[in-house]
Design a protein around this motif. Structure first.
Motif, mmCIF file in Angstrom:
data_model
loop_
_atom_site.group_PDB
_atom_site.id
_atom_site.type_symbol
_atom_site.label_atom_id
_atom_site.label_comp_id
_atom_site.label_asym_id
_atom_site.label_seq_id
_atom_site.Cartn_x
_atom_site.Cartn_y
_atom_site.Cartn_z
ATOM 1 N N VAL A 1 0.828 -1.204 0.000
ATOM 2 C CA VAL A 1 0.000 0.000 0.000
ATOM 3 C C VAL A 1 0.862 1.252 0.000
ATOM 4 C CG1 VAL A 1 -1.682 1.316 1.353
ATOM 5 C CG2 VAL A 1 -1.967 -1.146 1.067
ATOM 6 N N ASP A 2 1.949 1.200 0.744
ATOM 7 C CA ASP A 2 2.838 2.371 0.771
ATOM 8 C C ASP A 2 3.455 2.620 -0.599
ATOM 9 O OD1 ASP A 2 4.289 4.376 2.491
ATOM 10 O OD2 ASP A 2 6.022 3.279 1.651
ATOM 11 N N ARG A 3 3.798 1.587 -1.321
ATOM 12 C CA ARG A 3 4.328 1.749 -2.672
ATOM 13 C C ARG A 3 3.291 2.387 -3.585
ATOM 14 N NH1 ARG A 3 6.977 -3.216 -5.470
ATOM 15 N NH2 ARG A 3 7.239 -1.513 -6.999
ATOM 16 N N ILE A 4 2.036 1.949 -3.452
ATOM 17 C CA ILE A 4 0.980 2.536 -4.285
ATOM 18 C C ILE A 4 0.817 4.022 -3.958
ATOM 19 C CG2 ILE A 4 -1.482 2.484 -4.773
ATOM 20 C CD1 ILE A 4 -1.428 -0.518 -4.283
ATOM 21 N N ALA A 5 0.883 4.358 -2.679
ATOM 22 C CA ALA A 5 0.678 5.759 -2.283
ATOM 23 C C ALA A 5 1.817 6.654 -2.750
ATOM 24 C CB ALA A 5 0.526 5.834 -0.761
ATOM 25 N N ASN A 6 3.036 6.128 -2.790
ATOM 26 C CA ASN A 6 4.188 6.948 -3.168
ATOM 27 C C ASN A 6 4.577 6.813 -4.640
ATOM 28 O OD1 ASN A 6 4.553 7.903 -0.499
ATOM 29 N ND2 ASN A 6 5.628 6.013 0.053
ATOM 30 N N ALA A 7 3.822 6.035 -5.411
ATOM 31 C CA ALA A 7 4.167 5.820 -6.815
ATOM 32 C C ALA A 7 3.734 7.003 -7.664
ATOM 33 C CB ALA A 7 3.521 4.548 -7.320
ATOM 34 N N ASP A 8 4.384 7.115 -8.782
ATOM 35 C CA ASP A 8 3.981 8.147 -9.736
ATOM 36 C C ASP A 8 2.652 7.769 -10.374
ATOM 37 O OD1 ASP A 8 6.327 9.492 -9.181
ATOM 38 O OD2 ASP A 8 7.434 8.492 -10.819
ATOM 39 N N ALA A 9 2.002 8.763 -10.917
ATOM 40 C CA ALA A 9 0.698 8.525 -11.533
ATOM 41 C C ALA A 9 0.796 7.572 -12.709
ATOM 42 C CB ALA A 9 0.078 9.840 -11.965
ATOM 43 N N ALA A 10 1.916 7.609 -13.458
ATOM 44 C CA ALA A 10 2.056 6.740 -14.627
ATOM 45 C C ALA A 10 2.253 5.288 -14.231
ATOM 46 C CB ALA A 10 3.224 7.214 -15.493
ATOM 47 N N ASP A 11 2.900 5.050 -13.111
ATOM 48 C CA ASP A 11 3.195 3.678 -12.695
ATOM 49 C C ASP A 11 2.204 3.129 -11.663
ATOM 50 O OD1 ASP A 11 5.419 3.857 -14.310
ATOM 51 O OD2 ASP A 11 6.726 4.551 -12.661
ATOM 52 N N ARG A 12 1.243 3.922 -11.267
ATOM 53 C CA ARG A 12 0.369 3.523 -10.165
ATOM 54 C C ARG A 12 -0.485 2.313 -10.528
ATOM 55 N NH1 ARG A 12 -2.247 8.297 -6.970
ATOM 56 N NH2 ARG A 12 0.001 8.467 -6.516
ATOM 57 N N ASP A 13 -0.975 2.259 -11.769
ATOM 58 C CA ASP A 13 -1.828 1.122 -12.154
ATOM 59 C C ASP A 13 -1.046 -0.187 -12.135
ATOM 60 O OD1 ASP A 13 -3.912 2.854 -12.474
ATOM 61 O OD2 ASP A 13 -3.602 3.093 -14.649
#
Length: 450
Positions: A160-172
């Motif tokens: 979850v922390d990775r999803i929250a700190n990911a860029d918008a392009a890589d979030r999916d």
């Protein structure tokens, strides 16, 4: 003529006198006194003095009595010995009759068990030998479940922390990977819980079978009994898991196929299959679980192969389905209610703790606030999981003990196992060694109506 009007029996000694009724000297003899009754035997009351004597006239005719030795029975025939008296009981002559209950050397009496006993005895098993029951629960299920919960919670937090700190392009992409990782962690937790729950069930079933005979074995001794059956227990557990998974997958596949057809008919069919399939799976699962509930007991106590244990469970539960189902479902409801009472406060605290530590986390774009909320909720959830694992482990002991007692009760009712258990206990008290009564062939005697 003589004035003596006393009547005398014919043939009496007075016939030798004068025909006029006088004696040799012309005097009228006095009437003869009545003969004294014979003395009664020692310890007996005297006979009625008013009874007519032999040869005397009584209303309705002559009353003839038997000689004294025939009028009364001897003292040793008047009173029965103590062992023949009504109300005799062994060891207490003359006592009131009483029913001697079956022996209770251990957890339950050695007779078919009442419904209340099947509900209460599993909880008594915790109290009688807590070092084994509670200790085994914490060692074989509580600790592994806690470790698995911590690992899963940590893994989910990282994802979850990775999803929250990911860029918008890589979030999916990261979100899809997090979902897959969560599924893998969930399957791993189920596998760990299943394996250790199976081991706990084998230990508890063995403990209950020995406690019924009044024996308290150590954990090492119980492990020696179960060690050779671990493979069969794990195989049975995974067989049930795979059968359930295949049934659910089949219903889901049908629902998806109908939904893909589109249109009103496809959607309606998918909804109906979903509702009907869910109800059908619940009913089928409850029926099969009840019919096969004593398979672990047959595997461990009788040491049967898996196929023979399945047949054994099916035969024992025939005719006692609703009784077995009632015990299992009632205990499950009790344990579920206790678990929820303990777990709900932690869930409420977990929902409120985020607002306490980071009240502006939802309104700010700063990801650190979101991380603080996740960390606080994670800590509460881990604590809740630890407490839930301990309570669940103890609940598993109760359910496993109930399965062992149901197995023993069914064998008592259908095979007369209580006779073998009583014989074993009595022989053990006299210093004789017998073969394990649970592994003996079924006796021909059984309780009526079983």
């Amino acid at each position: 003529m003589s004035d003596d009007q006393t009547w005398r029996a014919p043939g009496s000694s007075d016939d030798a006198r004068a025909a006029d009724g006088t004696g040799p000297d012309g005097a009228v003899p006095p009437p003869a006194p009545p003969a004294a009754p014979p003395s009664p035997p020692s310890g007996q009351p005297p006979q009625n003095a008013q009874a007519p004597q032999y040869g005397e006239f009584a209303p309705g005719g002559y009353q003839q009595q038997q000689p004294g030795w025939q009028q009364q029975q001897p003292g040793w025939q008047q009173q029965q010995p103590g062992w023949q008296q009504p109300g005799w009981q062994y060891g207490a002559p003359g006592a009131q009759p009483g029913w001697a209950p079956p022996p209770k050397p251990g957890l339950v009496p050695l007779r078919p068990l009442a419904f209340g006993t099947l509900i209460g005895a599993p909880f008594q098993a915790l109290r009688r030998n807590p070092k084994i029951t509670v200790g085994a629960a914490l060692l074989l299920q509580g600790i592994p479940t806690i470790i698995a919960s911590v690992l899963i919670a940590g893994g989910v937090f990282v994802l979850v922390d990775r999803i929250a700190n990911a860029d918008a392009a890589d979030r999916d992409t990261i979100t899809a990977g997090a979902i897959g990782g969560t599924i893998v962690l969930g399957v791993l937790a189920v596998v760990i819980s299943t394996v250790f729950s199976t081991l706990l069930q084998g230990i508890v079933v063995s403990e209950v079978s020995r406690e019924t005979l009044g024996e308290k074995l150590t954990f090492h001794a119980l492990w020696q009994l179960v060690r050779g059956r671990i493979g069969a227990l794990i195989g049975w557990t995974f067989f049930i898991f795979l059968a359930g998974f295949a049934s659910v997958a089949l219903v889901v596949a049908v629902i998806v196929a109908l939904a893909m057809l589109g249109g009103v008919a496809g959607v309606t069919g998918a909804v109906l299959v979903g509702i009907g399939g869910s109800i059908g799976l619940i009913v089928l699962g409850a029926w099969l679980y009840t019919k096969l509930s004593v398979v672990p007991s047959a595997l461990v106590i009788e040491r049967l192969p898996l196929r023979a244990a399945i047949t054994r469970s099916w035969r024992l539960t025939t005719g006692y389905f609703w009784r077995t189902f009632g015990v299992l479902i009632l205990l499950w409801l009790i344990i579920y209610a206790v678990t929820q009472v303990i777990s709900i406060p932690f869930a409420l605290i977990g929902a409120m703790v985020g607002g306490v530590f980071a009240p502006t986390s939802l309104s700010t774009p700063d990801s650190s606030s979101f991380t603080a909320v996740s960390a606080s909720q994670l800590g509460v959830n881990v604590l809740s999981a630890v407490v839930g694992a301990i309570v669940g482990a103890i609940g598993s002991v109760v359910q496993s003990a109930a399965i062992g007692l149901i197995y023993i009760d069914l064998r008592m009712r259908k095979e007369g196992l209580d006779l073998e258990l009583v014989r074993f206990v009595e022989a053990r008290q006299t210093g004789h060694d017998l073969v394990d009564p649970y592994t003996q062939p079924a006796p021909t005697a059984a309780w009526p109506g079983a």
